[in-house]
Write a protein that holds these residues in place. Sequence first.
Motif, PDB file in Angstrom:
ATOM      1  N   ALA A   1     154.163  58.808  47.197  1.00 46.78           N
ATOM      2  CA  ALA A   1     154.436  58.285  47.383  1.00 46.78           C
ATOM      3  C   ALA A   1     152.977  56.711  48.578  1.00 46.78           C
ATOM      4  CB  ALA A   1     155.479  57.664  47.828  1.00 46.78           C
ATOM      5  N   SER A   2     153.006  57.586  49.416  1.00 47.00           N
ATOM      6  CA  SER A   2     151.558  57.562  49.999  1.00 47.00           C
ATOM      7  C   SER A   2     149.857  57.571  49.302  1.00 47.00           C
ATOM      8  CB  SER A   2     151.579  58.804  50.974  1.00 47.00           C
ATOM      9  OG  SER A   2     150.697  58.729  52.154  1.00 47.00           O
ATOM     10  N   LEU A   3     149.864  58.294  48.466  1.00 50.06           N
ATOM     11  CA  LEU A   3     148.563  58.178  48.044  1.00 50.06           C
ATOM     12  C   LEU A   3     148.244  56.920  46.956  1.00 50.06           C
ATOM     13  CD1 LEU A   3     146.256  59.534  47.101  1.00 50.06           C
ATOM     14  CD2 LEU A   3     147.464  60.867  44.950  1.00 50.06           C
ATOM     15  N   TYR A   4     149.472  56.480  46.436  1.00 50.94           N
ATOM     16  CA  TYR A   4     149.756  55.749  45.636  1.00 50.94           C
ATOM     17  C   TYR A   4     150.645  54.121  46.050  1.00 50.94           C
ATOM     18  CZ  TYR A   4     148.024  59.469  42.495  1.00 50.94           C
ATOM     19  OH  TYR A   4     147.508  59.877  41.682  1.00 50.94           O
ATOM     20  N   GLN A   5     150.548  54.324  47.163  1.00 48.91           N
ATOM     21  CA  GLN A   5     151.181  53.552  48.313  1.00 48.91           C
ATOM     22  C   GLN A   5     152.197  52.480  47.167  1.00 48.91           C
ATOM     23  OE1 GLN A   5     148.024  50.421  48.417  1.00 48.91           O
ATOM     24  NE2 GLN A   5     147.169  51.340  50.057  1.00 48.91           N
ATOM     25  N   LEU A   6     153.826  54.012  47.392  1.00 49.73           N
ATOM     26  CA  LEU A   6     154.817  53.309  46.572  1.00 49.73           C
ATOM     27  C   LEU A   6     155.823  52.891  47.844  1.00 49.73           C
ATOM     28  CD1 LEU A   6     154.430  55.641  43.361  1.00 49.73           C
ATOM     29  CD2 LEU A   6     153.826  53.572  43.884  1.00 49.73           C
ATOM     30  N   PRO A   7     156.156  51.761  48.111  1.00 48.09           N
ATOM     31  CA  PRO A   7     156.923  51.877  49.511  1.00 48.09           C
ATOM     32  C   PRO A   7     157.716  52.318  49.327  1.00 48.09           C
ATOM     33  CG  PRO A   7     156.335  49.841  48.598  1.00 48.09           C
ATOM     34  CD  PRO A   7     155.302  50.712  48.155  1.00 48.09           C
ATOM     35  N   LYS A   8     158.516  51.706  48.332  1.00 52.27           N
ATOM     36  CA  LYS A   8     160.291  51.987  48.034  1.00 52.27           C
ATOM     37  C   LYS A   8     160.564  53.432  47.875  1.00 52.27           C
ATOM     38  CE  LYS A   8     161.092  49.466  44.173  1.00 52.27           C
ATOM     39  NZ  LYS A   8     161.660  48.945  42.871  1.00 52.27           N
TER      40      LYS A   8
ATOM     41  N   LYS B   1     152.550  51.613  36.709  1.00 51.44           N
ATOM     42  CA  LYS B   1     152.794  52.004  38.043  1.00 51.44           C
ATOM     43  C   LYS B   1     154.684  51.538  38.361  1.00 51.44           C
ATOM     44  CE  LYS B   1     150.287  52.075  42.252  1.00 51.44           C
ATOM     45  NZ  LYS B   1     149.450  51.514  43.344  1.00 51.44           N
ATOM     46  N   GLU B   2     154.171  50.370  37.835  1.00 49.99           N
ATOM     47  CA  GLU B   2     156.042  50.387  38.554  1.00 49.99           C
ATOM     48  C   GLU B   2     157.076  50.875  37.942  1.00 49.99           C
ATOM     49  OE1 GLU B   2     158.632  48.381  41.071  1.00 49.99           O
ATOM     50  OE2 GLU B   2     156.926  48.538  40.595  1.00 49.99           O
ATOM     51  N   ALA B   3     156.653  51.307  36.433  1.00 51.27           N
ATOM     52  CA  ALA B   3     157.183  51.846  35.657  1.00 51.27           C
ATOM     53  C   ALA B   3     157.420  53.424  36.442  1.00 51.27           C
ATOM     54  CB  ALA B   3     157.489  52.030  34.217  1.00 51.27           C
ATOM     55  N   CYS B   4     156.336  53.967  36.302  1.00 58.30           N
ATOM     56  CA  CYS B   4     156.582  55.322  36.975  1.00 58.30           C
ATOM     57  C   CYS B   4     157.016  54.873  38.366  1.00 58.30           C
ATOM     58  CB  CYS B   4     155.178  55.376  37.002  1.00 58.30           C
ATOM     59  SG  CYS B   4     154.919  56.436  35.184  1.00 58.30           S
ATOM     60  N   HIS B   5     157.181  53.920  39.181  1.00 61.69           N
ATOM     61  CA  HIS B   5     157.926  54.013  40.370  1.00 61.69           C
ATOM     62  C   HIS B   5     159.018  54.010  40.957  1.00 61.69           C
ATOM     63  CE1 HIS B   5     157.297  51.289  44.664  1.00 61.69           C
ATOM     64  NE2 HIS B   5     158.351  52.500  44.715  1.00 61.69           N
ATOM     65  N   GLU B   6     159.525  52.736  39.737  1.00 56.87           N
ATOM     66  CA  GLU B   6     160.771  52.491  39.743  1.00 56.87           C
ATOM     67  C   GLU B   6     162.100  54.436  38.906  1.00 56.87           C
ATOM     68  OE1 GLU B   6     162.845  50.501  40.331  1.00 56.87           O
ATOM     69  OE2 GLU B   6     161.271  49.620  41.454  1.00 56.87           O
ATOM     70  N   SER B   7     160.739  54.611  37.901  1.00 52.32           N
ATOM     71  CA  SER B   7     161.098  56.197  37.348  1.00 52.32           C
ATOM     72  C   SER B   7     161.804  57.343  38.507  1.00 52.32           C
ATOM     73  CB  SER B   7     160.765  56.575  35.947  1.00 52.32           C
ATOM     74  OG  SER B   7     161.379  57.091  35.285  1.00 52.32           O
ATOM     75  N   LEU B   8     161.274  56.932  39.089  1.00 53.55           N
ATOM     76  CA  LEU B   8     160.687  58.449  40.127  1.00 53.55           C
ATOM     77  C   LEU B   8     161.161  58.441  41.139  1.00 53.55           C
ATOM     78  CD1 LEU B   8     156.748  58.702  40.421  1.00 53.55           C
ATOM     79  CD2 LEU B   8     158.185  60.365  39.345  1.00 53.55           C
ATOM     80  N   LEU B   9     162.233  57.102  41.339  1.00 58.67           N
ATOM     81  CA  LEU B   9     163.481  56.925  42.404  1.00 58.67           C
ATOM     82  C   LEU B   9     164.831  57.261  41.864  1.00 58.67           C
ATOM     83  CD1 LEU B   9     163.121  53.137  43.101  1.00 58.67           C
ATOM     84  CD2 LEU B   9     163.087  54.896  44.975  1.00 58.67           C
TER      85      LEU B   9
END
Length: 328
Positions: free
Chosen positions: A273-280, A250-258
């Motif tokens: 980001a809203s659905l999966y609670q990804l604040p950054k 999940k964190e790897a996807c978060h960082e990549s999508l940024l």
Amino acid sequence: MSESAYRVETTSRLAQWRIENLASCTYRKSDPFKIGKWNWHLSVEKNRTLFIKLFPEISNSTRENPPIASFIIRVVSSVGDRKCLVHPEVTDKQLKSNEDFIWAIEVPLTGKFIIDVEFLDLKIAPPDGSGPCSIWAEGFTKAQSNATALTSLGRMLSESIHTDIVINASDGSITAHRAVLASRSPVFRSMFSHDLKEKEMSAINISDMSLEACQAFLNYIYGNIRNEEFLAHRLALLQAADKYDISDLKEACHESLLEDIDTKNVLERLQNASLYQLPKLKSSCMRYLVKFGKIYDIRDDFNSFLQGADRELIAEVLNEILAAWKGF
């Protein structure tokens, strides 16, 4: 004085500097010599006392990550009766400068002598703050062993070696191993530990993933995913990581999508980001839309977003817009 007077002979962990003659009140520093990851120097200074120093060549690398050395250092005099002076073994001594190790020898030495340094270990402190690790041990245990283990794990999946569970995706099936899935996901572990249908039927239905995306998901779990495969299926992998509680994915996807937000994907990423609670990711999408004014470049898409998105998310976006207008 010949160039050989400054040369230090080395093998993998041993260094010897042969001093032919050191007159009184004399200082001499050796040429650099390579042991481990660093270039080193020896120096001698003779007045009434003989001072011997061992230190790494000063550079940004040694300042930021200095060697932590264990060694035995000896001085062998080859004139008359052979004398061998041995310094007590030095253990885990951090060496940053030419003042960190100094050996003062009161015994008079004249003529030829040899300074012999045997390195027992060289360590560096990892950036994660854990304890120092040997540079001679890490090469095999961390790199070679891990690479071999990951290759073998990947082959277990790609060659279906002793698989015992079937994954049914939306358009096909693939086999895997219960133990591997359970070790990476508490959700899978719970499925196989209780009398659920997945345990009884030896199958898991993941109907919301395509076979390609499911293959990428399993490749990540088995440590065998390719970069292009990861990039192509980030959103599906994010959904699976959230569903099966695999936090590192999940964190790897978060960082990549940024990294590659643009007008074509910003609204979709904002909703994810809203659905999966990804604040950054949410913050970055908001800034892209409002602060950088890209909302005006995608008016039609934004109008569709307003008609179908979550009400709370719409309210957040509108509040951001209002706040930006007040700032002008």
